[in-house]
Design a protein around this motif. Structure first.
Motif, PDB file in Angstrom:
ATOM      1  N   PHE A   1       3.407   9.117  -9.170  1.00  0.00           N
ATOM      2  CA  PHE A   1       4.659   9.690  -8.047  1.00  0.00           C
ATOM      3  C   PHE A   1       4.659  11.627  -8.627  1.00  0.00           C
ATOM      4  O   PHE A   1       5.576  12.237  -8.111  1.00  0.00           O
TER       5      PHE A   1
ATOM      6  N   PRO B   1       9.607  11.570  -4.968  1.00  0.00           N
ATOM      7  CA  PRO B   1      10.318  10.119  -4.157  1.00  0.00           C
ATOM      8  C   PRO B   1      11.189  11.332  -2.851  1.00  0.00           C
ATOM      9  O   PRO B   1      11.605  10.851  -1.604  1.00  0.00           O
TER      10      PRO B   1
ATOM     11  N   LEU C   1       2.189   9.418  -3.043  1.00  0.00           N
ATOM     12  CA  LEU C   1       2.577  10.146  -2.192  1.00  0.00           C
ATOM     13  C   LEU C   1       2.080  11.557  -1.540  1.00  0.00           C
ATOM     14  O   LEU C   1       2.932  11.597  -0.814  1.00  0.00           O
TER      15      LEU C   1
END
Length: 268
Positions: free
Chosen positions: A118, A243, A193
């Motif tokens: 992430f 995120p 991501l």
């Protein structure tokens, strides 16, 4: 430069560097419908992490090697025994699984995988900034300088051949640029991501653009806006930074499409 002593400033500058590279490259990924290809290349980054830890190479170098090998391998193998989407599915999920298994088998190695999956943009160092911006300028410059031949081979390969352009070469250029983007972006937004930062700002720009050049510029601006909004949200709302950046990108996409719909209705 004392302002670089602030971790939040370094995070912002690093994120803007990723947006600079992902914007124009993401447009070609959208035009060529290569989103799954981006996934496969990004997931190969975990194999690169394993390679780096096993051989004492810098993590960035291991990720770059793995991403390039994966990208070239999928490009050469696709369309022969299996369809392209099948090869990409195997490569994407297989690389992610193999990377996780290989990491678990390394003796004496204990790492926090969440940072690779992430991203950890708030931990970007000055050295990371130099690598991110150096790679971003190279990727963005390469795509912009070759935009005419890349666009021609994207729109019509037969027309490109008749104009003296080699479509296979242009695909390989995009492939290598995508692999380098994965290497420079893994620290900022992580493996899972990276594709989102490629696709979502480009999709936002597509809703507002009439020409390819405008779309590339707007994709960079949409990516930069996502970084700023996401990091500010992370700071004030105590959210995970990577995120939060992607969530901001999705919100910008929704706003862009809402504006396009309102504008279309106003013309009627």
């Amino acid at each position: 430069m004392t302002f670089l002593d602030d971790f939040f400033v370094r995070a912002m500058i690093g994120g803007l560097g990723v947006a600079l590279a992902a914007g124009p490259l993401g447009c070609f990924v959208v035009w060529r419908r290569m989103a799954y290809f981006g996934d496969a290349t990004a997931h190969a980054a975990l194999l690169g992490v394993t390679l780096a830890l096993a051989t004492d190479l810098p993590v960035v170098l291991g990720v770059t090697i793995a991403a390039i090998v994966m990208a070239i391998g999928v490009t050469l193998a696709s369309g022969r025994t299996y369809a392209v989407d099948t090869m990409l599915g195997v490569a994407s999920h297989g690389a992610l699984a193999l990377g996780l298994v290989a990491l678990s088998l390394l003796p004496g190695v204990r790492i926090d995988l969440s940072g690779f999956l992430f991203g950890d943009i708030l931990a970007v160092s000055r050295g990371d900034l130099a690598f991110i911006w150096g790679g971003a300028i190279f990727v963005a410059g390469l795509v912009v300088l070759r935009r005419s031949t890349l666009l021609l081979s994207t729109l019509n390969e037969e027309l490109a051949v008749s104009a003296g352009v080699n479509p296979a070469r242009e695909r390989m250029i995009l492939t290598l640029a995508l692999a380098l983007l994965v290497a420079i972006a893994i620290k900022a937004v992580g493996v899972l991501l990276i594709t989102a930062m490629l696709i979502i700002p480009a999709a936002t720009a597509r809703a507002l653009s009439r020409t390819p050049e405008t779309m590339m510029v707007l994709a960079v601006l949409a990516g930069a806006g996502s970084v700023v909004l996401g990091l500010e949200g992370s700071l004030h709302l105590d959210l995970p930074a990577g995120p939060a950046i992607v969530t901001a990108a999705v919100l910008l996409l929704v706003v862009a499409n809402a504006a396009r719909i309102v504008k279309a209705r106003a013309r009627r």
